[in-house]
Design a protein around this motif. Structure first.
Motif, PDB file in Angstrom:
ATOM      1  N   ARG A   1      22.496   2.042 -15.972  1.00  0.00           N
ATOM      2  CA  ARG A   1      22.263   3.419 -16.163  1.00  0.00           C
ATOM      3  C   ARG A   1      22.018   4.296 -14.749  1.00  0.00           C
ATOM      4  N   PHE A   2      21.488   3.366 -13.872  1.00  0.00           N
ATOM      5  CA  PHE A   2      21.425   4.181 -12.402  1.00  0.00           C
ATOM      6  C   PHE A   2      22.478   3.491 -11.496  1.00  0.00           C
ATOM      7  N   GLY A   3      23.270   2.586 -11.951  1.00  0.00           N
ATOM      8  CA  GLY A   3      24.298   1.956 -10.708  1.00  0.00           C
ATOM      9  C   GLY A   3      23.517   1.033  -9.847  1.00  0.00           C
ATOM     10  N   MET A   4      22.604   0.389 -10.364  1.00  0.00           N
ATOM     11  CA  MET A   4      21.965  -0.699  -9.609  1.00  0.00           C
ATOM     12  C   MET A   4      21.830  -1.957 -10.199  1.00  0.00           C
ATOM     13  N   ASN A   5      21.552  -2.996  -9.647  1.00  0.00           N
ATOM     14  CA  ASN A   5      21.930  -4.378  -9.952  1.00  0.00           C
ATOM     15  C   ASN A   5      20.507  -4.836 -10.646  1.00  0.00           C
ATOM     16  N   HIS A   6      20.318  -5.617 -11.656  1.00  0.00           N
ATOM     17  CA  HIS A   6      19.063  -5.865 -12.197  1.00  0.00           C
ATOM     18  C   HIS A   6      18.148  -6.467 -11.371  1.00  0.00           C
ATOM     19  N   SER A   7      18.299  -7.292 -10.464  1.00  0.00           N
ATOM     20  CA  SER A   7      17.650  -7.736  -9.639  1.00  0.00           C
ATOM     21  C   SER A   7      16.782  -6.539  -8.903  1.00  0.00           C
ATOM     22  N   ALA A   8      17.435  -5.453  -8.460  1.00  0.00           N
ATOM     23  CA  ALA A   8      16.699  -4.265  -7.801  1.00  0.00           C
ATOM     24  C   ALA A   8      15.596  -3.607  -8.838  1.00  0.00           C
ATOM     25  N   ILE A   9      15.961  -3.819 -10.057  1.00  0.00           N
ATOM     26  CA  ILE A   9      15.160  -3.211 -11.084  1.00  0.00           C
ATOM     27  C   ILE A   9      13.997  -4.073 -11.231  1.00  0.00           C
ATOM     28  N   SER A  10      14.204  -5.512 -11.141  1.00  0.00           N
ATOM     29  CA  SER A  10      13.113  -6.452 -11.310  1.00  0.00           C
ATOM     30  C   SER A  10      12.142  -6.238 -10.063  1.00  0.00           C
ATOM     31  N   ASN A  11      12.826  -6.523  -8.875  1.00  0.00           N
ATOM     32  CA  ASN A  11      12.128  -6.277  -7.684  1.00  0.00           C
ATOM     33  C   ASN A  11      10.960  -4.876  -7.705  1.00  0.00           C
ATOM     34  N   ILE A  12      11.578  -3.911  -8.033  1.00  0.00           N
ATOM     35  CA  ILE A  12      10.804  -2.615  -8.241  1.00  0.00           C
ATOM     36  C   ILE A  12       9.666  -2.619  -9.058  1.00  0.00           C
ATOM     37  N   THR A  13       9.934  -3.235 -10.312  1.00  0.00           N
ATOM     38  CA  THR A  13       9.050  -3.092 -11.235  1.00  0.00           C
ATOM     39  C   THR A  13       7.882  -4.040 -10.834  1.00  0.00           C
ATOM     40  N   TRP A  14       8.274  -5.255 -10.086  1.00  0.00           N
ATOM     41  CA  TRP A  14       7.268  -6.062  -9.761  1.00  0.00           C
ATOM     42  C   TRP A  14       6.319  -5.552  -8.768  1.00  0.00           C
ATOM     43  N   LYS A  15       6.944  -4.902  -7.621  1.00  0.00           N
ATOM     44  CA  LYS A  15       6.075  -4.349  -6.497  1.00  0.00           C
ATOM     45  C   LYS A  15       5.244  -3.305  -7.211  1.00  0.00           C
ATOM     46  N   PHE A  16       5.657  -2.484  -7.981  1.00  0.00           N
ATOM     47  CA  PHE A  16       4.823  -1.537  -8.802  1.00  0.00           C
ATOM     48  C   PHE A  16       3.391  -2.357  -9.646  1.00  0.00           C
ATOM     49  N   ILE A  17       3.782  -3.479 -10.203  1.00  0.00           N
ATOM     50  CA  ILE A  17       2.762  -4.230 -10.887  1.00  0.00           C
ATOM     51  C   ILE A  17       1.672  -4.647  -9.877  1.00  0.00           C
ATOM     52  N   GLU A  18       2.339  -5.402  -8.831  1.00  0.00           N
ATOM     53  CA  GLU A  18       1.438  -5.884  -7.677  1.00  0.00           C
ATOM     54  C   GLU A  18       0.612  -4.895  -7.141  1.00  0.00           C
ATOM     55  N   ALA A  19       1.035  -3.617  -6.983  1.00  0.00           N
ATOM     56  CA  ALA A  19       0.607  -2.602  -6.277  1.00  0.00           C
ATOM     57  C   ALA A  19      -0.928  -2.012  -7.056  1.00  0.00           C
ATOM     58  N   LEU A  20      -0.394  -1.792  -8.506  1.00  0.00           N
ATOM     59  CA  LEU A  20      -1.396  -1.373  -9.480  1.00  0.00           C
ATOM     60  C   LEU A  20      -2.654  -2.386  -9.590  1.00  0.00           C
ATOM     61  N   GLU A  21      -2.085  -3.535  -9.696  1.00  0.00           N
ATOM     62  CA  GLU A  21      -3.206  -4.658  -9.711  1.00  0.00           C
ATOM     63  C   GLU A  21      -4.343  -4.557  -8.577  1.00  0.00           C
ATOM     64  N   GLU A  22      -3.795  -4.396  -7.416  1.00  0.00           N
ATOM     65  CA  GLU A  22      -4.681  -4.104  -6.250  1.00  0.00           C
ATOM     66  C   GLU A  22      -5.475  -3.106  -6.293  1.00  0.00           C
ATOM     67  N   ARG A  23      -4.720  -1.578  -6.615  1.00  0.00           N
ATOM     68  CA  ARG A  23      -5.064  -0.534  -6.358  1.00  0.00           C
ATOM     69  C   ARG A  23      -5.867   0.237  -7.483  1.00  0.00           C
ATOM     70  N   ALA A  24      -5.785  -0.262  -8.840  1.00  0.00           N
ATOM     71  CA  ALA A  24      -6.156   0.358  -9.831  1.00  0.00           C
ATOM     72  C   ALA A  24      -7.011  -0.488 -10.776  1.00  0.00           C
ATOM     73  N   ALA A  25      -7.304  -1.458  -9.971  1.00  0.00           N
ATOM     74  CA  ALA A  25      -8.450  -2.490 -10.804  1.00  0.00           C
ATOM     75  C   ALA A  25      -9.645  -1.580 -11.212  1.00  0.00           C
ATOM     76  N   SER A  26     -10.120  -0.591 -10.724  1.00  0.00           N
ATOM     77  CA  SER A  26     -11.395  -0.026 -11.106  1.00  0.00           C
ATOM     78  C   SER A  26     -11.106   0.786 -12.426  1.00  0.00           C
ATOM     79  N   HIS A  27     -10.090   1.029 -12.884  1.00  0.00           N
ATOM     80  CA  HIS A  27      -9.879   1.641 -13.954  1.00  0.00           C
ATOM     81  C   HIS A  27     -10.218   0.608 -15.396  1.00  0.00           C
ATOM     82  N   LEU A  28     -10.218  -0.447 -15.027  1.00  0.00           N
ATOM     83  CA  LEU A  28     -10.470  -1.525 -16.030  1.00  0.00           C
ATOM     84  C   LEU A  28     -11.787  -2.463 -15.825  1.00  0.00           C
ATOM     85  N   LYS A  29     -12.923  -1.990 -16.189  1.00  0.00           N
ATOM     86  CA  LYS A  29     -13.974  -2.940 -15.672  1.00  0.00           C
ATOM     87  C   LYS A  29     -15.228  -2.790 -16.894  1.00  0.00           C
ATOM     88  N   TRP A  30     -15.969  -3.519 -16.782  1.00  0.00           N
ATOM     89  CA  TRP A  30     -17.112  -3.734 -17.741  1.00  0.00           C
ATOM     90  C   TRP A  30     -18.128  -2.694 -17.410  1.00  0.00           C
TER      91      TRP A  30
END
Length: 395
Positions: A118-147
């Motif tokens: 849909r964006f004229g991008m290869n699937h590996s690009a979509i995978s890399n972008i999504t994974w970088k997003f996930i890694e960044a949120l794990e590090e930066r947003a952990a305070s939003h899920l806590k006891w």
């Protein structure tokens, strides 16, 4: 090793085969980022309604902007990784573009290849972008899920008691199955659950606002709810008194009528001093039947939370095509994080209780016959208390 013969020719043919619509959509000079991105979506026929931001991303622009600001540093440092991954307008992907692409992957559940086309991008690009997003949120947003802190827990208890009158209740627990296509990998049978499906289990504890407070994922579907609970860090903390160790004296009851902090679970869980389950024997007394009714109405918060999780993040709904079993738990965790962020931002796009609470369609109810003697006494005490004040509770 020399390059394969014809590789350059095939690459040029693939570039010429890029969707015409994607090639023809330059981003406007200046202007709002969403205007240009919406035009790309429309050109790629991504959605029938690409003009409404919330209908595309299932969140408000305010929440989206927060996500961008939260991880912008990580994405800016890693921009070089994506210099060959361009939209049809040949612009290097900015932070907003990368966050948008990753969110579309999570919210639609479409394949990497489909979104890439849909964006004229290869699937590996979509995978890399999504994974970088996930890694960044794990590090930066952990305070939003806590006891919860003690102050937060006091508010949570009050909200749970307001639902059906259960005092000193701190949360509700349940599990759901994330389905996966079959795999020919060694030991793949361990992923077969009781319904003969390949799945990974998510265990979640939520508060009265359906906010995730503790999550465990990665265990194969062949394990039952009770087994997953006992292998969790949450179980170990509760057993040694590091969690749910507070006590409350029931108002209006005889002296010494004290109940420990607890969470609620259905019949698939053992009855423990910090985990209250419904009565299972036949021929329940009216008081026990009423307790079960109030109990079932209260644990709807966790059933609703899991149903909303799968509905909002469609990547977790349906069968995932041979997912990386090491990465999938992290994807599940980030979807829970994103849900909490929307709750914390009071995002109107989040909605409330879903019309259906069935988050595990086709799965039969599990049962546990394990009951701690002290826990049984506490449940009876709660049952008596609920029976005494029952007329003043919401129906």
């Amino acid at each position: 090793m020399a390059p394969l013969r014809g590789a350059k020719r095939r690459k040029r043919q693939a570039e010429r085969a890029m969707p015409v619509a994607a090639q023809a959509m330059p981003a406007p000079a200046g202007g709002d980022w969403w205007d240009g991105f919406a035009r790309r979506l429309a050109a790629g026929q991504f959605s029938k309604d690409c003009q409404n931001f919330e209908s595309v991303f299932k969140m408000s622009k305010k929440t989206f902007d927060y996500l961008c600001s939260l991880i912008s540093g990580d994405f800016t440092r890693k921009t070089q990784s994506f210099r060959n991954f361009r939209f049809g307008d040949k612009a290097i992907l900015g932070v907003e573009d990368q966050v948008a692409v990753a969110l579309l992957r999570l919210t639609t559940g479409e394949s990497l290849l489909s979104i890439g086309n849909r964006f004229g991008m290869n699937h590996s690009a979509i995978s890399n972008i999504t994974w970088k997003f996930i890694e960044a949120l794990e590090e930066r947003a952990a305070s939003h899920l806590k006891w919860p802190t003690p102050e937060e827990m006091a508010t949570i208890k009050a909200k749970f008691e307001k639902i059906q009158g259960l005092p000193n209740c701190c949360g509700a627990i349940d599990t759901t199955h994330i389905l996966m296509c079959s795999s020919a990998q060694p030991n793949s049978n361990v992923w077969l659950d009781g319904e003969n499906r390949n799945s990974m289990v998510l265990q979640a504890i939520v508060d009265a606002d359906m906010r995730f407070r503790d999550v465990v994922s990665g265990w194969p579907g062949s394990l039952n709810d009770s087994c997953i609970l006992r292998t969790s860090g949450f179980y170990r903390l509760c057993e040694k008194g590091a969690r749910l160790d507070g006590q409350m004296e029931l108002p209006g009851e005889p002296g010494g009528s004290v109940v420990r902090e607890y969470i609620l679970g259905d019949a698939s869980y053992p009855l423990l001093p910090w985990l209250m389950t419904p009565y299972q024997e036949n021929g329940l007394s009216p008081a026990k039947g009423e307790f079960n009714k109030r109990h079932a109405a209260t644990i709807m918060v966790v059933q609703g939370a899991l149903a909303n999780l799968k509905e909002r993040w469609q990547v977790l709904k349906g069968e995932l095509w041979r997912p990386d079993k090491h990465r999938l738990p992290r994807i599940i965790y980030v979807c829970c994080l994103l849900t909490n962020i929307m709750i914390d931002f009071e995002d109107a796009a989040r909605g409330g209780m879903p019309p259906s609470h069935n988050h595990d369609d086709g799965y039969r109810q599990q049962f546990s016959d394990v009951a701690d003697v002290g826990a049984a006494a506490q449940r009876d005490l709660l049952c008596q208390y609920m029976s005494r004040i029952g007329s003043s509770l919401p129906a």
